[in-house]
Design an enzyme around this catalytic site. Structure first.
Site, PDB file in Angstrom:
ATOM      1  N   ASP A   1      -5.175 -12.111  24.780  1.00  0.00           N
ATOM      2  CA  ASP A   1      -5.053 -10.920  23.936  1.00  0.00           C
ATOM      3  C   ASP A   1      -6.073 -11.023  22.813  1.00  0.00           C
ATOM      4  OD1 ASP A   1      -3.831  -8.821  22.147  1.00  0.00           O
ATOM      5  OD2 ASP A   1      -2.223  -8.938  23.628  1.00  0.00           O
TER       6      ASP A   1
ATOM      7  N   SER B   1      -0.027   5.033  34.008  1.00  0.00           N
ATOM      8  CA  SER B   1       0.899   5.864  33.231  1.00  0.00           C
ATOM      9  C   SER B   1       1.222   7.149  33.980  1.00  0.00           C
ATOM     10  CB  SER B   1       0.215   6.218  31.910  1.00  0.00           C
ATOM     11  OG  SER B   1       0.900   7.251  31.263  1.00  0.00           O
TER      12      SER B   1
ATOM     13  N   TYR C   1      -7.360   8.987  26.447  1.00  0.00           N
ATOM     14  CA  TYR C   1      -6.495   7.872  26.851  1.00  0.00           C
ATOM     15  C   TYR C   1      -6.027   8.078  28.298  1.00  0.00           C
ATOM     16  CZ  TYR C   1      -2.188   5.345  27.711  1.00  0.00           C
ATOM     17  OH  TYR C   1      -1.227   4.580  28.317  1.00  0.00           O
TER      18      TYR C   1
ATOM     19  N   LYS D   1      -6.818   6.013  32.171  1.00  0.00           N
ATOM     20  CA  LYS D   1      -5.875   5.541  33.200  1.00  0.00           C
ATOM     21  C   LYS D   1      -6.259   6.139  34.565  1.00  0.00           C
ATOM     22  CE  LYS D   1      -3.313   3.024  30.532  1.00  0.00           C
ATOM     23  NZ  LYS D   1      -3.482   1.569  30.577  1.00  0.00           N
TER      24      LYS D   1
ATOM     25  N   GLY E   1      -0.718  19.294  23.617  1.00  0.00           N
ATOM     26  CA  GLY E   1      -0.898  18.403  24.768  1.00  0.00           C
ATOM     27  C   GLY E   1       0.411  17.981  25.422  1.00  0.00           C
TER      28      GLY E   1
END
Ligand code: NAD
Ligand code: UFG
Length: 338
Positions: free
Chosen positions: A31, A124, A149, A153, A294
């Protein structure tokens, strides 16, 4: 052999580390701590009663990644590392494309170089876009994402699909998460957002603990039972267990497979609020505010493929998740003290 957990100090990563350790797996956490604290890894060690290496490294640092693969006997990667704030991604698209897509391509290159070709990836439900009917099934069209974002994905899914077509030795599991909430029952690890929470559950929890005055409910004129948005809230421990099942599958089956990880049940904003109030005994003041740009009205999974193929299904209730969130928030009002 060891499993490399990128983003393993984060919310879902830390819970998954615990489940892997409980199942007797060796893990290595990687990380860069852009959105996490090393304290989370200490807490995981404490709950599990086991030690594991934690490497501070960015997934865009190819040499840093090479050193990790050279040092530890990694045979599979669970890839959580990424930036995830929808609103921020609209303001900083290049940072999101660089970190999430650039970082994933860098990681995949090093994996290929080192002969490690098994990955479980955090995708997602946002990849389903707004035009599919609910419940969302894995074979429905994806794309039409409304923010960078979500687009990262969607693109990463495509990159991983292309990779599996190019080389049949790859085994990839694309896990489409719905809305993870809750915390480990110990109350020692949980979601610790920086600043004002973007998501509903951490926002409610911060109102409950007195850090925020009231909840703003974004819209009460959606075509749903009470007019508020409906989502599929999945307990993070159930979600974490889903990774173990997906990993076991990816270790035996080549190619790219996609699984929804959700409960299959829709819950409205006001229903979640009511469950949280019951579980915590705290009244949460709220105000109806305009819709958030959104947002879609309803999003929930058809979760049957994961049950049939992986033998996994969500077992914890919304009430369990509220109770566990409350325990975490009450005991750690400032998260890990970031
Ligand atoms: P999180 O922010 O808590 O965890 C992500 C972790 O990745 C953090 O620890 C962060 O420090 C690390 N990270 C980010 N960029 C990195 C980089 N370049 N190099 C190394 N580490 C890096 O988020 P989370 O909620 O645990 O989500 C995990 C994954 O699941 C993310 O990819 C996210 O997009 C995805 N996801 C989350 C949700 C959700 O609602 N929480 C829903 C769908 C998908
Ligand atoms: N909401 C409020 N008030 C708030 C926050 C949220 O009313 O303060 C409402 C939203 O309008 C929505 C519901 O609560 O109806 C859930 O909102 P979240 O922000 O918690 O979750 P989203 O479904 O919007 O988004 C989440 C993740 C995304 C992911 C998406 C689909 O944040 O990263 O699920 O998986 F892409």
């Amino acid at each position: 052999m060891a499993i490399l957990i990128t983003g393993g100090a984060g919310y879902i990563g830390s819970h998954t580390c615990l489940e892997l350790l409980a199942a007797g797996e060796e893990i290595v956490v990687l990380d860069n701590f852009v959105n996490a604290s090393p304290v989370a890894c200490e807490r995981v060690r404490r709950i599990a009663g086991k030690d594991f290496p934690v490497v501070t490294c960015d997934i865009r640092d190819a040499n840093g990644l090479r050193r990790v693969f050279d040092r530890y006997p990694v045979d599979a990667v669970i890839h959580f590392a990424g930036l995830k704030a929808v609103g921020e991604s609209v303001k900083k698209p290049l940072e999101y494309y660089d970190n999430n897509i650039g970082g994933t391509v860098c990681l995949l290159n090093v994996m290929r170089e080192k002969g490690v070709k098994t990955m479980v990836f955090s995708s997602s439900a946002t990849v389903y876009g707004a035009s599919n009917p609910v419940p969302f099934r894995e074979d429905m069209p994806t794309g039409g994402t409304t923010n960078p974002y979500g687009t990262t994905k969607f693109f990463i899914e495509q990159i991983l699909k292309d990779l599996c077509v190019s080389d049949p030795e790859w085994s990839v599991s694309l896990l489409r998460y719905f809305n993870p909430i809750g915390a480990h029952e110990s109350g020692l690890i949980g979601e610790a957002p920086n600043g004002i929470p973007n998501n509903l559950m951490p926002y409610i929890a911060q109102v409950a603990v007195g850090k925020r005055e009231k909840l703003f409910v974004f819209g009460n004129d959606y075509p749903t039972s009470d007019g508020t948005g409906v989502r599929d809230y999945i307990h993070v421990v159930d979600l974490a267990k889903g990774h173990l099942s997906a990993l076991q599958r990816a270790r035996t089956v080549h190619g790219c497979e996609i699984f929804n990880l959700g409960t299959g049940k829709g819950v409205s904003v006001l229903e979640l609020l009511s469950a949280f109030q019951k579980a915590s005994g705290v009244q949460i003041p709220y105000e109806i505010a305009p819709r958030r740009t959104g947002d879609i009205a309803v999003c929930y999974a058809d979760a049957s493929k994961a049950e049939t193929v992986l033998g996994w299904k969500a077992e914890r209730s919304t009430f369990d998740a509220c109770r566990d969130t409350w325990r975490w928030q009450k005991n750690n009002p400032d998260g890990y003290g970031l």
